[in-house]
Scaffold this motif. Structure first.
Motif, mmCIF file in Angstrom:
data_model
loop_
_atom_site.group_PDB
_atom_site.id
_atom_site.type_symbol
_atom_site.label_atom_id
_atom_site.label_comp_id
_atom_site.label_asym_id
_atom_site.label_seq_id
_atom_site.Cartn_x
_atom_site.Cartn_y
_atom_site.Cartn_z
ATOM 1 N N VAL A 1 29.338 43.440 36.835
ATOM 2 C CA VAL A 1 29.466 43.708 35.407
ATOM 3 C C VAL A 1 30.939 43.907 35.039
ATOM 4 C CG1 VAL A 1 28.965 45.377 33.573
ATOM 5 C CG2 VAL A 1 27.160 44.691 35.179
ATOM 6 N N ILE A 2 31.652 44.664 35.849
ATOM 7 C CA ILE A 2 33.069 44.955 35.595
ATOM 8 C C ILE A 2 33.941 43.996 36.383
ATOM 9 C CG2 ILE A 2 34.910 46.662 35.776
ATOM 10 C CD1 ILE A 2 32.886 47.332 33.641
ATOM 11 N N PHE A 3 34.871 43.361 35.676
ATOM 12 C CA PHE A 3 35.820 42.460 36.301
ATOM 13 C C PHE A 3 37.096 43.240 36.603
ATOM 14 C CE2 PHE A 3 39.360 39.333 35.486
ATOM 15 C CZ PHE A 3 39.221 38.648 36.680
ATOM 16 N N LYS A 4 37.488 43.293 37.868
ATOM 17 C CA LYS A 4 38.680 44.030 38.287
ATOM 18 C C LYS A 4 39.783 43.028 38.626
ATOM 19 C CE LYS A 4 35.871 47.705 40.330
ATOM 20 N NZ LYS A 4 35.574 48.476 41.578
ATOM 21 N N GLN A 5 40.955 43.293 38.082
ATOM 22 C CA GLN A 5 42.063 42.362 38.294
ATOM 23 C C GLN A 5 43.371 43.125 38.491
ATOM 24 O OE1 GLN A 5 43.296 39.660 35.021
ATOM 25 N NE2 GLN A 5 42.725 37.997 36.410
ATOM 26 N N LYS A 6 44.188 42.679 39.434
ATOM 27 C CA LYS A 6 45.475 43.303 39.693
ATOM 28 C C LYS A 6 46.468 42.884 38.613
ATOM 29 C CE LYS A 6 44.179 45.279 43.516
ATOM 30 N NZ LYS A 6 44.030 46.753 43.591
ATOM 31 N N ARG A 7 47.137 43.866 38.020
ATOM 32 C CA ARG A 7 48.160 43.601 37.014
ATOM 33 C C ARG A 7 49.412 44.403 37.344
ATOM 34 N NH1 ARG A 7 46.432 40.860 32.144
ATOM 35 N NH2 ARG A 7 44.484 39.811 32.755
ATOM 36 N N VAL A 8 50.536 44.006 36.732
ATOM 37 C CA VAL A 8 51.804 44.695 36.949
ATOM 38 C C VAL A 8 52.021 45.686 35.807
ATOM 39 C CG1 VAL A 8 54.296 44.456 37.243
ATOM 40 C CG2 VAL A 8 52.748 42.684 38.116
ATOM 41 N N GLY A 9 52.257 46.951 36.164
ATOM 42 C CA GLY A 9 52.428 47.996 35.169
ATOM 43 C C GLY A 9 53.840 48.530 35.096
ATOM 44 N N LYS A 10 53.957 49.782 34.703
ATOM 45 C CA LYS A 10 55.260 50.414 34.538
ATOM 46 C C LYS A 10 56.000 50.459 35.876
ATOM 47 C CE LYS A 10 57.462 54.662 32.899
ATOM 48 N NZ LYS A 10 57.257 56.028 32.351
ATOM 49 N N ASN A 11 57.311 50.204 35.820
ATOM 50 C CA ASN A 11 58.170 50.199 37.007
ATOM 51 C C ASN A 11 57.714 49.197 38.053
ATOM 52 O OD1 ASN A 11 59.752 52.271 35.894
ATOM 53 N ND2 ASN A 11 58.416 53.852 36.736
ATOM 54 N N ASN A 12 57.087 48.100 37.583
ATOM 55 C CA ASN A 12 56.654 46.985 38.441
ATOM 56 C C ASN A 12 55.581 47.381 39.454
ATOM 57 O OD1 ASN A 12 58.566 44.945 37.416
ATOM 58 N ND2 ASN A 12 60.114 46.269 38.328
ATOM 59 N N LYS A 13 54.872 48.485 39.201
ATOM 60 C CA LYS A 13 53.815 48.912 40.108
ATOM 61 C C LYS A 13 52.512 48.179 39.797
ATOM 62 C CE LYS A 13 55.689 53.539 40.988
ATOM 63 N NZ LYS A 13 55.458 55.008 40.885
ATOM 64 N N ILE A 14 51.799 47.811 40.858
ATOM 65 C CA ILE A 14 50.530 47.099 40.712
ATOM 66 C C ILE A 14 49.406 48.106 40.473
ATOM 67 C CG2 ILE A 14 48.921 45.489 41.787
ATOM 68 C CD1 ILE A 14 51.625 44.261 41.211
ATOM 69 N N PHE A 15 48.535 47.795 39.506
ATOM 70 C CA PHE A 15 47.365 48.637 39.263
ATOM 71 C C PHE A 15 46.159 47.739 39.007
ATOM 72 C CE2 PHE A 15 48.718 47.592 35.024
ATOM 73 C CZ PHE A 15 47.573 47.595 34.250
ATOM 74 N N THR A 16 44.977 48.321 39.040
ATOM 75 C CA THR A 16 43.739 47.570 38.811
ATOM 76 C C THR A 16 43.299 47.744 37.364
ATOM 77 O OG1 THR A 16 43.033 47.885 41.099
ATOM 78 C CG2 THR A 16 41.343 47.255 39.502
ATOM 79 N N MET A 17 43.192 46.637 36.634
ATOM 80 C CA MET A 17 42.762 46.677 35.241
ATOM 81 C C MET A 17 41.282 46.295 35.157
ATOM 82 S SD MET A 17 44.332 44.659 31.935
ATOM 83 C CE MET A 17 43.347 43.175 32.178
ATOM 84 N N TYR A 18 40.548 46.997 34.285
ATOM 85 C CA TYR A 18 39.108 46.784 34.158
ATOM 86 C C TYR A 18 38.759 46.064 32.860
ATOM 87 C CZ TYR A 18 39.254 50.503 37.661
ATOM 88 O OH TYR A 18 39.542 51.267 38.757
#
Length: 456
Positions: free
Chosen positions: A303-320
């Motif tokens: 149901v939830i699509f999880k994708q790696k994105r680049v956030g603040k200070n170039n840190k990778i996080f998981t976006m839902y």
């Protein structure tokens, strides 16, 4: 040139706003005579605390540093946006604490209306008086320009276009004449020109090659008892509101001052993110439940699509997100395109309405994203565009957002990367709590009018 309200005037204005906000609550209680008996001393104390918090929010939104510079309708529009945010926040608190007490809802809306009318009247009156005083020839401060290059011409242009600044340029001295400025003499005649024109202030705006002469000009101004200000020869390198720090006795000018580097601004934005994400999670939970069921029934996969994105200070996080496509092998590298065969019918509906992005509210609540900010990109795109698009990585100096300035201007999905970065940098450099509120208000209208090619 002091463009902002001075500290004393700002404090006086804040105290007056505190009195107005507190008085608005008491007046609303008197007007709501049928409900007045339910408001005791505790309610009065809470109302006073809310009035104090409102004034602190006014400070965070720069309401005490813009009335002299901005046009009146912009000031009132900014005040309306801030008041709307405060009312929404208090409404959420009331819903959580006393959801069945209708008299508290009445008190909130009546007092907010009275407060806005009174604050608007105060700002109209104060702005008219300030502008009237500054526009009058009697109270104008005269300025003598030293130099006639780009900086001097731009300074003179800003003064002419904004008479409410309260300044007038008497002319310039330089070693060459120009059509844009009235020429009063050569550099060597500065002392005599100061004596003949008797300006209130001198603005030194020289070219880089003329920079060695600045010290001598300041000495002459000091001897004449005239205050001197300097337009840096390199002013065009500053793309945002610059900030001057001191390293010992050495001034250090930041070429890109980011408002969110200020801990108070960052804390205020984080508080707004928590409040709004909680409100939206509560009110959209039925929609999210239906969306989850629709995704489950429309196609196989999570149901939830999880994708790696680049956030603040170039840190990778998981976006839902709610999954809007069939499971495929291009989830980490491909753009969504119009009539994309990977999309499910229910997924197309969610994308058109923005429902697929509702799970990102949990990203905001947990701190990896903000409600408003540059959209986060896939690591593969960041690596690609950071090598070809100037200033691409500036966007990673703040948290990514669910919506942003670039999005409301139509830069979604497979659109101009340069245009998107330009809007992102504009947002970062000019951040204010009010701008966030304005983007939030505009987003729903843009969402339902957006073209499919802009969907990401």
């Amino acid at each position: 040139m002091k463009q902002n309200m001075n500290k004393t005037a700002a404090i006086f204005s804040a105290i007056l706003d505190l009195i107005i906000n507190t008085g608005s609550v008491y007046l609303a209680i008197l007007l709501l005579s049928n409900s007045a008996r339910v408001f005791g001393k505790t309610s009065m104390v809470v109302s006073t605390v809310c009035a104090v918090c409102s004034v602190l929010i006014y400070f965070a939104c720069d309401l005490y540093s813009s009335t002299v510079l901005e046009r009146l309708h912009r000031v009132l529009f900014k005040l309306a946006g801030v008041q709307f945010f405060i009312v929404c926040s208090l409404l959420f608190v009331i819903v959580c604490i006393v959801p069945r007490r209708i008299e508290y809802y009445e008190l909130l809306f009546v007092s907010a209306l009275i407060s806005y009318v009174a604050l608007s009247f105060k700002k109209v009156l104060a702005t008219k008086i300030a502008h009237g005083i500054r526009k009058s020839q009697k109270h104008r401060r005269t300025v003598l320009l030293v130099g006639n290059g780009h900086g001097a011409i731009e300074y003179s242009k800003q003064i002419k276009e904004n008479p409410h600044y309260g300044y007038s340029v008497v002319g310039c001295i330089s070693d060459r004449q120009t059509d844009e400025l009235e020429w009063l003499g050569e550099y060597k005649e500065l002392a005599s020109v100061l004596e003949s024109t008797n300006p209130d202030e001198v603005v030194i705006a020289l070219s880089i090659r003329e920079e060695p002469m600045i010290q001598e000009f300041i000495r002459i101004c000091d001897n004449a008892g005239v205050r001197a200000s300097i337009v840096p020869p390199i002013y065009r390198y500053f793309k945002a509101k610059c900030q001057v720090d001191m390293v010992g006795s050495l001034p250090l000018i930041n070429t890109r001052d980011i408002p969110l580097d200020n801990p108070a601004n960052a804390a205020m934005k984080r508080l707004m993110d928590i409040i709004i994400s909680l409100i939206m999670i509560v009110f959209t939970s039925p929609i999210m439940l239906i969306a989850a069921l629709g995704v489950r029934l429309s196609s196989k996969g999570p149901v939830i699509f999880k994708q790696k994105r680049v956030g603040k200070n170039n840190k990778i996080f998981t976006m839902y997100k709610f999954r809007s496509m069939k499971v495929n092998d291009q989830e980490e590298t491909g753009w969504t395109v119009p009539e994309d065969p990977r999309k499910t019918p229910f997924g197309t509906f969610m994308r058109k309405t923005g429902i697929d992005e509702l799970p990102q509210l949990f990203n905001v609540l947990f701190g990896s994203m903000s409600i408003v900010g540059p959209r986060p990109e896939l690591p593969a795109f960041v690596e690609k565009y950071s090598k070809t698009v100037p200033l691409y990585k500036v966007k990673h100096q703040v948290k990514p957002g669910i919506t942003g300035l670039a999005q409301i201007y139509g830069f979604r999905g497979d659109t101009s990367i340069e245009g998107r970065i330009e809007m992102d940098i504009k947002y970062i450099e000019n951040w204010s709590l009010f701008n966030d509120i304005k983007i939030l208000v505009v987003t729903p209208f843009k969402m339902f009018n957006r073209n499919e090619k802009y969907v990401k």
